[in-house]
Design an enzyme around this catalytic site. Structure first.
Site, PDB file in Angstrom:
ATOM      1  N   SER A 115       0.995  -1.445  -0.384  1.00  0.00           N
ATOM      2  CA  SER A 115       0.169  -0.231   0.270  1.00  0.00           C
ATOM      3  C   SER A 115       0.651   0.806   0.427  1.00  0.00           C
ATOM      4  O   SER A 115       2.261   1.111   0.531  1.00  0.00           O
ATOM      5  CB  SER A 115      -0.701   0.464   1.217  1.00  0.00           C
TER       6      SER A 115
ATOM      7  N   TYR B 197      -2.500  -0.504  10.543  1.00  0.00           N
ATOM      8  CA  TYR B 197      -2.065  -1.404   8.871  1.00  0.00           C
ATOM      9  C   TYR B 197      -1.487  -0.680   8.195  1.00  0.00           C
ATOM     10  O   TYR B 197      -0.493  -2.151   7.784  1.00  0.00           O
ATOM     11  CB  TYR B 197      -3.469  -0.748   8.367  1.00  0.00           C
TER      12      TYR B 197
END
Length: 337
Positions: free
Chosen positions: A229, A242
């Protein structure tokens, strides 16, 4: 034989040679024409301003319980159901995709199938309705679909999932570690040990266990693709746990690539920016951020899953034989790499 008969015989001989030569040229021409009929390329995707033609913020307020269903989102994400056109780039390949029921995983499953691959998808049992839609899309592409529902936080399931995928597909040469857990917390003080463990078990432990189980089945030329990401490089304040897992995935991909090349296996990662998936509406964003999702990118909107699928296809294809240990971004003009 008199001179006149000799001349006639020579003319007939030369005519025969000419006809034979002509035939040898004509037959390959017909063969090429027949071949062209079976390998006709898909028409090109029309060009246009990338800022337009896709849903833009503001988005309606919406919320779903984890893990969320694409079929209940508004607007529904575009995974390429009607738009992705394959070009036989993965013909005969066998792929396992975690999180293949919705979001980026679903778009990759559709793309892989239309590129000629048989596909196994892993997903949580609560996502069965989305998964069955993917199964139909894979089968409509003329490929084999294998479903393996379960929770990748469990090591035993990860091993069993790989075995079932290998058995169902008749082998395995592409692994896409895509399943992920994302939940928004404004402060580290709000993240419980249970939540922290949930995120790490899903995003890191599961990927580790699945990859370890899959490697003995992967032949030379196989590809492993992990979903990282932009948060690996530019962490959002509300996605602390995350983001740290996504940084670890990028690092894991680069390190594993150095090990696996000895086996002839390539390893790469993809680092998406804001993409319109169930992660966002099932606790992955605050409602304020959800309504404006993607507005802070230069393109001014979130990506649709179909827009990132071609990167996974490229990394899986044999043409990418010199690409390993890399992280590829798709973030609407922002972020790294």
């Amino acid at each position: 034989m008199n001179p006149e008969d000799l001349a006639t015989s020579r003319r007939r001989l030369m005519q025969g040679v000419a006809l034979t030569a002509a035939a040898s040229l004509v037959v390959p021409a017909f063969a090429r024409a027949d071949e062209a009929k079976t390998t006709t390329a898909a028409p090109p995707v029309p060009i246009g301003d990338p800022k337009n033609g896709r849903p833009k913020p503001p988005f309606a307020e919406q919320s779903q319980p984890w893990p969320g269903l694409a079929s209940k989102m508004s607007p529904q994400p575009d995974h390429g159901e009607t738009s992705y056109q394959g070009r036989n780039r993965l013909l005969g390949r066998k792929a396992l995709i975690t999180g293949g029921d919705s979001g980026i995983g679903r778009a990759v499953a559709i793309a892989f199938a239309r590129e000629g691959a048989d596909v196994a998808i892993c997903y949580l049992p609560a996502e069965e309705s989305d998964a069955q839609e993917v199964v139909k899309l894979i089968q409509d592409a003329g490929r084999k679909a294998v479903t393996v529902p379960g929770d990748i936080r469990e090591e035993a399931f990860c091993r069993d999932m790989v075995d079932r995928a290998v058995q169902g597909l008749g082998g395995l040469d592409i692994l896409v570690n895509n399943a992920g857990r994302q939940h928004s917390f404004d402060s580290i003080l709000d993240i419980s040990t249970e939540d922290f463990d949930w995120t790490l078990k899903t995003n890191l432990y599961g990927m580790f266990w699945i990859t370890k189980a899959a490697i003995p089945h992967l032949p030379e030329g196989a590809a492993i693709i992990n979903t990282a990401s932009v948060n690996a490089y530019d962490p959002s304040a509300n996605l602390l746990d995350y983001a740290m897992t996504k940084a670890a995935i990028a690092n894991f991909s680069k390190g594993l690539a150095k090990q696996m090349i000895k086996r002839g296996i390539r390893v790469n990662a993809v680092a998406p920016g804001p993409f319109w998936t169930p992660l966002q509406v099932s606790g992955g964003q605050t409602m304020e951020k959800l309504k404006a999702f993607g507005s802070d990118t230069p393109i001014g909107r979130p990506g649709q899953p179909v827009e990132i699928a071609p990167i996974y296809v490229q990394l899986a294809a044999s043409e990418a034989s010199y690409i390993t240990g890399q992280v590829f971004g798709a973030s609407g003009g922002a972020g790294q790499p």
